[in-house]
Enzyme design. Structure first.
Site, short mmCIF file in Angstrom:
data_model
loop_
_atom_site.label_atom_id
_atom_site.label_comp_id
_atom_site.label_asym_id
_atom_site.label_seq_id
_atom_site.Cartn_x
_atom_site.Cartn_y
_atom_site.Cartn_z
N ALA A 228 0.85 -1.20 0.00
CA ALA A 228 0.00 0.00 0.00
C ALA A 228 0.88 1.24 0.00
O ALA A 228 2.10 1.15 -0.11
CB ALA A 228 -0.91 -0.02 1.21
N ASN A 229 0.27 2.40 0.13
CA ASN A 229 1.04 3.65 0.26
C ASN A 229 0.31 4.57 1.23
O ASN A 229 -0.71 4.21 1.79
CB ASN A 229 1.26 4.29 -1.11
CG ASN A 229 -0.05 4.64 -1.78
OD1 ASN A 229 -0.80 5.49 -1.31
ND2 ASN A 229 -0.35 3.94 -2.87
N ARG A 230 0.86 5.78 1.40
CA ARG A 230 0.38 6.66 2.48
C ARG A 230 -0.80 7.54 2.09
O ARG A 230 -1.20 8.40 2.85
CB ARG A 230 1.51 7.57 2.93
CG ARG A 230 2.68 6.85 3.54
CD ARG A 230 3.77 7.83 3.93
NE ARG A 230 5.00 7.15 4.27
CZ ARG A 230 5.23 6.54 5.43
NH1 ARG A 230 4.31 6.57 6.37
NH2 ARG A 230 6.37 5.92 5.66
#
Ligand code: PMT
Length: 436
Positions: A228-230
């Site tokens: 995932a990412n932020r």
């Protein structure tokens, strides 16, 4: 001697939004209160109706009589005993803008905590107008975590903060904490009033369809783990809300559940592939497509069908590229335009940590889109998960810099830039090479 027409200050067009605006000027107790006198004069000269409100602390540094003489009405200094029985609601409800300059650490703290123990505090709570707060204090106070947290809280609530400058401070000290010069405060006040006027009156997206992709994709490794990412989705949702407010019919393709605009079609997706399907199938019927989502560039080539066991050791992840949705939109549009078909305005983002404008420009050309919003995700207060952002919007005809502002304001600037393409004479980008 009275001033003749030639001696009077000439109107400055950049300040035209100040003409006739009702501004409450809050002054609190710091040495910089003397600059608020010049600020008051400049606001009045620009045509604003200025109502000064002085705290007890301010009165230790400057006199109410000075402000009463310069402003449009007598300075108010107390919740009680003045000409009006409920002065804070009169001031707060009647204001087009509230400016607090200088704002001390005490004022920031009580405003953040919702305390209304004096006229300025009560006015700040009683207003629905935009508020511009200009802090000034010693460096140690400004940098104290309590003060910084209060500033962050206020920013989150949409309060505009004009950060102090570095320079000479009281007592011969030097450092960050100096009140911005009156000219800078006046210019920011004018900008906020102009932005408000356009936001209130704009319906330039009425009858238009806008699709926004928001949030970060999640690419499964196994049934419980993912890459995932932020991205929080805040910037994408802000664009969706602003577009709806400006009259658009909105479709939101999102990986996160925040507050969508009323009436929006919301499609919840998780992976890049699901986002690609949702966006690409709907894009042909849109007027504008905005890819604010942080789409994974790579995904595990094969997700394990069962939970990977720790006892089996670290898994070897083989990654493969995901579909590049924005580049595919660019390609699909070129194909449609070639056939004389209908084609939406395409807006991409570029999350970068260096060479922002150059890389945004490269993406503009390689993906064949109309706008790329360069987002310096390494800058303080900007990018992933913040409530504020700072961007440079790049198009074939130039760039627009939006310094640190709320994500709502960035959204408005993106929509302003996209709306220019509703005029068929606005040049679109000529695609060069394939995306990277
Ligand atoms: O969600 P927030 O917490 O509010 O943060 C906002 C944000 C930082 C996520 C947002 O402002 C932002 O910069 N979004 C783009 C992030 C990104 O993935 O940038 P990129 O440079 O990797 O991608 C360039 C463009 O191609 C983007 O428009 C992206 O949506 C698109 N893309 C990327 C990869 C891919 N496989 N398909 C795509 O369409």
């Amino acid at each position: 001697m009275t001033a003749g027409p030639a001696d009077r200050p000439q109107p400055d067009d950049r300040l035209s939004s100040l003409r006739g605006a009702r501004i409450v000027l809050g002054v609190s107790g710091g040495i910089a209160a003397y600059k608020a006198i010049e600020l008051c004069r400049q606001l009045v000269d620009a045509g604003a109706h200025v109502s000064p409100v002085l705290t007890k602390g301010a009165l230790r540094f400057v006199g109410a009589a000075t402000f009463s003489a310069l402003a449009s009405e007598p300075a108010e200094t107390s919740l009680f005993g003045g000409a009006h029985p409920i002065p804070h609601t009169r001031l707060g409800q009647g204001a087009d803008l509230v400016v607090v300059a200088p704002a001390t650490a005490r004022v920031l703290g009580s405003y953040a905590a919702g305390i209304s123990s004096d006229l300025l505090g009560a006015t700040l709570l009683a207003t629905r107008a935009p508020v511009l707060v200009c802090p000034a204090m010693h460096t140690e106070m400004w940098q104290h975590p309590a003060v910084q947290e209060n500033v962050a809280t206020l920013r989150r609530r949409g309060v505009h903060i004009l950060e102090p400058l570095a320079g000479r401070l009281a007592g011969g000290d030097a450092g960050v904490g100096r009140l911005q010069e009156p000219e800078a405060v006046v210019a920011e006040a004018a900008r906020l009033l102009a932005a408000r006027a356009t936001a209130v009156s704009r319906d330039d997206y009425a009858g238009r369809r806008v699709l926004v992709a928001a949030g970060g994709t999640r690419e499964p490794i196994d049934p419980v783990r993912f890459i995932a990412n932020r991205s929080s989705g805040k910037q994408g949702y802000a664009i969706a809300r602003a577009a709806a407010k400006r009259g658009a019919t909105v479709t939101l393709v999102t990986t996160v559940a925040l507050d969508p605009p009323p009436g929006a079609e919301v499609l919840e997706v998780e992976t890049a592939a699901e986002m690609a399907e949702a966006v690409l199938s709907r894009a042909p019927s849109q007027d504008v497509v905005v890819m604010a989502a942080a789409v994974a560039d790579f995904r595990p080539a094969a997700a394990a069908p069962f939970k990977l066991r720790k006892s089996d050791g670290p898994p070897e992840l083989v990654l493969e590229p995901t579909p590049d949705i924005l580049a595919e939109l660019g390609r699909a549009r070129r194909a449609q335009v070639g056939k004389g078909g209908f084609a939406p305005v395409l807006v991409g983002f570029a999350a970068e940590t260096e060479d922002l404008v150059e890389r945004a420009g490269e993406k503009l050309r390689s993906k064949g889109v109309d706008l790329v919003v360069g987002n310096d995700v390494a800058a303080e207060g900007a990018g992933f998960a913040h409530d504020t952002n700072a961007v440079t919007i790049v198009s074939a005809s130039g760039r627009v810099d939006v310094p640190l502002a709320s994500k709502r304001e960035v959204a408005e600037a993106v929509l302003d830039a996209a709306a220019r393409f509703f005029d068929p004479s606005t040049p679109s980008i000529a695609p060069e090479k394939e995306s990277q």
